[in-house]
Scaffold this motif. Sequence first.
Motif, mmCIF file in Angstrom:
data_model
loop_
_atom_site.group_PDB
_atom_site.id
_atom_site.type_symbol
_atom_site.label_atom_id
_atom_site.label_comp_id
_atom_site.label_asym_id
_atom_site.label_seq_id
_atom_site.Cartn_x
_atom_site.Cartn_y
_atom_site.Cartn_z
ATOM 1 N N ALA A 66 0.888 -1.208 -0.020
ATOM 2 C CA ALA A 66 -0.014 0.235 0.013
ATOM 3 C C ALA A 66 0.848 1.062 0.023
ATOM 4 O O ALA A 66 0.303 2.574 -0.185
ATOM 5 C CB ALA A 66 -0.878 -0.009 0.992
ATOM 6 N N ARG A 67 2.000 1.146 0.289
ATOM 7 C CA ARG A 67 3.024 2.335 0.316
ATOM 8 C C ARG A 67 2.620 3.305 1.433
ATOM 9 O O ARG A 67 2.767 4.568 1.094
ATOM 10 C CB ARG A 67 3.087 2.827 -1.172
ATOM 11 N N GLU A 68 2.306 2.778 2.557
ATOM 12 C CA GLU A 68 1.790 3.525 3.586
ATOM 13 C C GLU A 68 2.801 3.914 4.179
ATOM 14 O O GLU A 68 3.733 3.041 4.726
ATOM 15 C CB GLU A 68 0.669 2.714 4.382
ATOM 16 N N SER A 69 2.893 5.103 4.509
ATOM 17 C CA SER A 69 3.956 5.686 5.442
ATOM 18 C C SER A 69 3.514 6.039 6.874
ATOM 19 O O SER A 69 4.534 6.215 7.681
ATOM 20 C CB SER A 69 4.837 6.804 4.941
ATOM 21 N N LYS A 70 2.337 6.009 7.140
ATOM 22 C CA LYS A 70 1.876 6.417 8.568
ATOM 23 C C LYS A 70 1.321 5.058 9.240
ATOM 24 O O LYS A 70 0.677 4.178 8.586
ATOM 25 C CB LYS A 70 0.748 7.286 8.402
ATOM 26 N N ARG A 71 1.238 4.823 10.573
ATOM 27 C CA ARG A 71 0.642 3.861 10.938
ATOM 28 C C ARG A 71 -0.711 4.281 11.875
ATOM 29 O O ARG A 71 -0.962 5.190 12.162
ATOM 30 C CB ARG A 71 1.442 3.515 12.486
ATOM 31 N N GLU A 72 -1.415 3.228 11.415
ATOM 32 C CA GLU A 72 -2.893 3.352 12.124
ATOM 33 C C GLU A 72 -2.923 3.556 13.599
ATOM 34 O O GLU A 72 -2.257 2.878 14.126
ATOM 35 C CB GLU A 72 -3.802 2.237 11.581
ATOM 36 N N THR A 73 -3.708 4.692 13.961
ATOM 37 C CA THR A 73 -3.713 4.798 15.562
ATOM 38 C C THR A 73 -5.238 4.584 15.977
ATOM 39 O O THR A 73 -5.144 4.772 17.190
ATOM 40 C CB THR A 73 -3.373 6.142 15.773
ATOM 41 N N ARG A 74 -5.907 4.248 15.181
ATOM 42 C CA ARG A 74 -7.628 4.162 15.684
ATOM 43 C C ARG A 74 -7.835 2.412 15.689
ATOM 44 O O ARG A 74 -7.616 1.782 14.835
ATOM 45 C CB ARG A 74 -8.420 5.132 15.150
ATOM 46 N N LEU A 75 -8.503 2.094 16.927
ATOM 47 C CA LEU A 75 -8.686 0.888 16.962
ATOM 48 C C LEU A 75 -9.662 0.388 16.004
ATOM 49 O O LEU A 75 -9.611 -0.792 15.191
ATOM 50 C CB LEU A 75 -9.118 0.399 18.252
ATOM 51 N N MET A 76 -10.704 0.963 15.764
ATOM 52 C CA MET A 76 -11.774 0.544 14.732
ATOM 53 C C MET A 76 -11.245 0.615 13.357
ATOM 54 O O MET A 76 -11.835 -0.326 12.535
ATOM 55 C CB MET A 76 -12.971 1.698 14.900
ATOM 56 N N ASN A 77 -10.378 1.575 13.113
ATOM 57 C CA ASN A 77 -9.567 1.471 11.653
ATOM 58 C C ASN A 77 -8.818 0.037 11.348
ATOM 59 O O ASN A 77 -8.807 -0.384 10.332
ATOM 60 C CB ASN A 77 -9.121 2.711 11.509
ATOM 61 N N ILE A 78 -8.173 -0.127 12.341
ATOM 62 C CA ILE A 78 -7.161 -1.316 12.335
ATOM 63 C C ILE A 78 -7.959 -2.660 12.341
ATOM 64 O O ILE A 78 -7.946 -3.689 11.441
ATOM 65 C CB ILE A 78 -6.052 -1.475 13.292
ATOM 66 N N LEU A 79 -9.246 -2.752 13.171
ATOM 67 C CA LEU A 79 -10.028 -3.692 13.025
ATOM 68 C C LEU A 79 -10.870 -3.844 11.664
ATOM 69 O O LEU A 79 -10.969 -4.968 11.186
ATOM 70 C CB LEU A 79 -10.883 -3.702 14.345
ATOM 71 N N HIS A 80 -11.082 -2.836 11.047
ATOM 72 C CA HIS A 80 -11.737 -2.823 9.780
ATOM 73 C C HIS A 80 -10.737 -3.403 8.739
ATOM 74 O O HIS A 80 -10.853 -4.005 7.740
ATOM 75 C CB HIS A 80 -12.364 -1.360 9.556
ATOM 76 N N PHE A 81 -9.523 -2.786 8.780
ATOM 77 C CA PHE A 81 -8.244 -3.216 7.859
ATOM 78 C C PHE A 81 -8.377 -4.702 7.989
ATOM 79 O O PHE A 81 -8.087 -5.475 7.140
ATOM 80 C CB PHE A 81 -7.056 -2.490 8.444
ATOM 81 N N ILE A 82 -8.294 -5.218 9.257
ATOM 82 C CA ILE A 82 -8.098 -6.691 9.350
ATOM 83 C C ILE A 82 -9.386 -7.397 8.700
ATOM 84 O O ILE A 82 -8.967 -8.476 8.055
ATOM 85 C CB ILE A 82 -8.126 -7.085 10.817
ATOM 86 N N SER A 83 -10.524 -7.063 9.011
ATOM 87 C CA SER A 83 -11.440 -7.912 8.569
ATOM 88 C C SER A 83 -11.873 -7.651 7.088
ATOM 89 O O SER A 83 -12.640 -8.390 6.377
ATOM 90 C CB SER A 83 -12.839 -7.277 9.309
ATOM 91 N N SER A 84 -11.386 -6.592 6.653
ATOM 92 C CA SER A 84 -11.330 -6.649 5.092
ATOM 93 C C SER A 84 -10.234 -7.014 4.369
ATOM 94 O O SER A 84 -10.244 -7.858 3.588
ATOM 95 C CB SER A 84 -12.081 -5.111 4.615
ATOM 96 N N ASN A 85 -8.841 -5.952 4.464
ATOM 97 C CA ASN A 85 -8.078 -6.174 3.527
ATOM 98 C C ASN A 85 -7.168 -7.412 3.842
ATOM 99 O O ASN A 85 -6.727 -8.313 3.007
ATOM 100 C CB ASN A 85 -7.180 -4.995 3.641
#
Length: 201
Positions: A83-102
């Motif tokens: 994804a070429r992401e340079s930032k780290r996710e800091t919100r729990l809901m966002n990382i859980l959504h990332f896990i359940s989808s991506n």
Amino acid sequence: MSRSQAPPSILDRPLGRPASSSGGRGSSGSGEGVSLSAFAYLYSELVQYHQSRVASISELERRLESAGYGVGLRVLELLAYRARESKRETRLMNILHFISSNVWKSLFGKAADSLERSIDHADEFMIVDYEPITSTYVSVPADLGQLSADAYISGIIAGVLEGAGFTARVTAHSVAVEDGEYTKPPSVQNLPPRKEKAVFL
């Protein structure tokens, strides 16, 4: 003269099997993914290997979780690289959504069926999968009746969360599917409809 292209590096290749016209997780096509039968065989061997070296069901589940933990760390690194992401996710809901989808799509070829917040505890979340690949082909013997064959997936989730900087306790549970809750036929032919779903807390 035409120049032949170099094959893509292993980091740029797709993780899962590309969608084919015959579709389904159980199809065998000419993709670059791991075949379902090969995964089922290797996973059953992993369970049997650890089963012969433990004294209790909880210890077996811990070993399956630790095997999945390393996979979770590596999948997070790979998906972040792609994804070429340079930032780290800091919100729990966002990382859980990332896990359940991506993460789910890259590993299992489909997104998780749902991501839910617990009614009883505000800090408890559930990822629901009605057809978890790790328990689709595993039959748990009567003497290991409480074994969750999906502990490997909970280890993957824990690895992704820890790698992203979130501390969490992840467990796998099989929960009975209520009447009318899930009416879709099984994605793999010749299997009876599921009576249980996997819930990862």
